[in-house]
Design a protein around this motif. Structure first.
Motif, PDB file in Angstrom:
ATOM      1  N   UNK A  36     -44.559  11.346  -3.871  1.00 36.61           N
ATOM      2  CA  UNK A  36     -43.900  11.854  -5.082  1.00 36.61           C
ATOM      3  C   UNK A  36     -42.795  10.906  -5.527  1.00 36.61           C
ATOM      4  N   UNK A  37     -42.028  10.409  -4.585  1.00 33.78           N
ATOM      5  CA  UNK A  37     -40.958   9.468  -4.921  1.00 33.78           C
ATOM      6  C   UNK A  37     -41.532   8.164  -5.454  1.00 33.78           C
ATOM      7  N   UNK A  38     -42.639   7.687  -4.853  1.00 38.09           N
ATOM      8  CA  UNK A  38     -43.281   6.454  -5.320  1.00 38.09           C
ATOM      9  C   UNK A  38     -43.832   6.639  -6.740  1.00 38.09           C
ATOM     10  N   UNK A  39     -44.350   7.825  -7.039  1.00 43.22           N
ATOM     11  CA  UNK A  39     -44.867   8.107  -8.384  1.00 43.22           C
ATOM     12  C   UNK A  39     -43.764   8.018  -9.436  1.00 43.22           C
ATOM     13  N   UNK A  71     -43.396   4.095 -10.034  1.00 44.49           N
ATOM     14  CA  UNK A  71     -44.534   3.605 -10.813  1.00 44.49           C
ATOM     15  C   UNK A  71     -45.594   4.709 -10.815  1.00 44.49           C
ATOM     16  N   UNK A  72     -45.863   5.299 -11.965  1.00 40.90           N
ATOM     17  CA  UNK A  72     -46.891   6.334 -12.013  1.00 40.90           C
ATOM     18  C   UNK A  72     -48.268   5.761 -11.685  1.00 40.90           C
ATOM     19  N   UNK A  73     -49.111   6.518 -10.970  1.00 36.96           N
ATOM     20  CA  UNK A  73     -50.471   6.047 -10.711  1.00 36.96           C
ATOM     21  C   UNK A  73     -51.182   5.740 -12.027  1.00 36.96           C
ATOM     22  N   UNK A  74     -51.882   4.626 -12.050  1.00 34.52           N
ATOM     23  CA  UNK A  74     -52.565   4.185 -13.259  1.00 34.52           C
ATOM     24  C   UNK A  74     -51.751   3.204 -14.078  1.00 34.52           C
ATOM     25  N   UNK A  75     -50.449   3.108 -13.812  1.00 36.69           N
ATOM     26  CA  UNK A  75     -49.580   2.199 -14.566  1.00 36.69           C
ATOM     27  C   UNK A  75     -49.231   0.944 -13.763  1.00 36.69           C
ATOM     28  N   UNK A  76     -49.835   0.762 -12.606  1.00 34.59           N
ATOM     29  CA  UNK A  76     -49.477  -0.353 -11.723  1.00 34.59           C
ATOM     30  C   UNK A  76     -49.594  -1.716 -12.412  1.00 34.59           C
ATOM     31  N   UNK A  77     -50.638  -1.890 -13.244  1.00 33.33           N
ATOM     32  CA  UNK A  77     -50.862  -3.177 -13.899  1.00 33.33           C
ATOM     33  C   UNK A  77     -49.715  -3.619 -14.791  1.00 33.33           C
ATOM     34  N   UNK A  94     -41.238   4.073   8.955  1.00 38.02           N
ATOM     35  CA  UNK A  94     -40.845   4.098   7.551  1.00 38.02           C
ATOM     36  C   UNK A  94     -42.079   3.889   6.693  1.00 38.02           C
ATOM     37  N   UNK A  95     -42.122   4.622   5.614  1.00 42.58           N
ATOM     38  CA  UNK A  95     -43.073   4.358   4.543  1.00 42.58           C
ATOM     39  C   UNK A  95     -42.262   3.703   3.436  1.00 42.58           C
ATOM     40  N   UNK A  96     -42.761   2.578   2.918  1.00 40.94           N
ATOM     41  CA  UNK A  96     -42.031   1.860   1.869  1.00 40.94           C
ATOM     42  C   UNK A  96     -42.958   1.581   0.684  1.00 40.94           C
ATOM     43  N   UNK A  97     -42.365   1.619  -0.485  1.00 38.24           N
ATOM     44  CA  UNK A  97     -43.075   1.297  -1.710  1.00 38.24           C
ATOM     45  C   UNK A  97     -42.140   0.496  -2.585  1.00 38.24           C
ATOM     46  N   UNK A  98     -42.661  -0.562  -3.223  1.00 38.32           N
ATOM     47  CA  UNK A  98     -41.830  -1.396  -4.081  1.00 38.32           C
ATOM     48  C   UNK A  98     -42.586  -1.720  -5.367  1.00 38.32           C
ATOM     49  N   UNK A  99     -41.896  -1.605  -6.465  1.00 33.85           N
ATOM     50  CA  UNK A  99     -42.494  -1.870  -7.773  1.00 33.85           C
ATOM     51  C   UNK A  99     -43.044  -3.292  -7.883  1.00 33.85           C
ATOM     52  N   UNK A 100     -42.492  -4.248  -7.132  1.00 37.65           N
ATOM     53  CA  UNK A 100     -42.962  -5.632  -7.209  1.00 37.65           C
ATOM     54  C   UNK A 100     -44.369  -5.799  -6.630  1.00 37.65           C
ATOM     55  N   UNK A 101     -44.831  -4.850  -5.830  1.00 35.50           N
ATOM     56  CA  UNK A 101     -46.200  -4.841  -5.296  1.00 35.50           C
ATOM     57  C   UNK A 101     -46.740  -3.435  -5.546  1.00 35.50           C
ATOM     58  N   UNK A 102     -47.017  -3.106  -6.805  1.00 33.26           N
ATOM     59  CA  UNK A 102     -47.221  -1.708  -7.199  1.00 33.26           C
ATOM     60  C   UNK A 102     -48.473  -1.027  -6.659  1.00 33.26           C
ATOM     61  N   UNK A 103     -49.412  -1.778  -6.137  1.00 37.38           N
ATOM     62  CA  UNK A 103     -50.626  -1.161  -5.611  1.00 37.38           C
ATOM     63  C   UNK A 103     -50.519  -0.843  -4.119  1.00 37.38           C
ATOM     64  N   UNK A 104     -49.482  -1.318  -3.448  1.00 33.99           N
ATOM     65  CA  UNK A 104     -49.413  -1.251  -1.989  1.00 33.99           C
ATOM     66  C   UNK A 104     -48.298  -0.364  -1.467  1.00 33.99           C
ATOM     67  N   UNK A 105     -48.518   0.165  -0.265  1.00 34.13           N
ATOM     68  CA  UNK A 105     -47.472   0.808   0.516  1.00 34.13           C
ATOM     69  C   UNK A 105     -47.394   0.070   1.844  1.00 34.13           C
TER      70      UNK A 105
END
Length: 146
Positions: A117-120, A123-129, A34-45
């Motif tokens: 694409x789903x992760x974008x 949280x769009x790249x550049x908006x993680x902060x 599984x690849x996972x992405x979560x907005x609570x840790x926006x820089x990481x997969x």
């Protein structure tokens, strides 16, 4: 089950893939991953290999590393990401290293692209902060010193 696109209310993405794994002195094997992405840790997969019944192994690394690795070899240290073209199918090679050894994982490029694409959309790249909970981060740092 993997959905094609997250809804506006979704704050995380999980994408099921198959990883073809080679470890020194062992025949290659295919494992569910599984690849996972979560907005609570926006820089990481997170890349999770295996199943709950067989046990899982997880690596957490930068989303930007995975994204950049789709175009050119990138990374230093414990995780390297390398695009693979010209083989039977396009794939992304992820090399993970630990003191116990190294493993080479190949995942279909189309699956990684769909995940990114789903992760974008979350949280769009550049908006993680904008999604960092500074109070939580400071509390975790202070708690680690106890």
């Amino acid at each position: 089950m993997t959905q094609p696109f997250p809804s506006a209310a979704e704050t995380s993405v999980t994408h099921e893939v198959v990883a073809h794994i080679a470890v020194a002195d062992e025949p290659p094997v295919s494992l569910p991953a599984e690849l996972r992405y979560d907005r609570s840790d926006p820089y990481a997969v997170c890349l999770s290999l295996g199943t709950t019944s067989t046990g899982t192994v997880e690596w957490v690394f930068a989303r930007s590393l995975l994204s950049e690795g789709m175009r050119r070899p990138t990374g230093v240290g414990d995780v390297l990401v390398i695009p693979r073209h010209g083989c039977q199918r396009h794939s992304v090679r992820i090399v993970v290293r630990s003191p116990a050894g190294a493993a080479v994982l190949d995942i279909a490029a189309s699956a990684v692209t769909a995940f990114l694409e789903r992760a974008r959309m979350v949280v769009p790249p550049g908006a993680e902060g904008q999604y960092i909970d500074i109070d939580r981060v400071v509390a975790e740092l202070l708690a680690g010193g106890e």
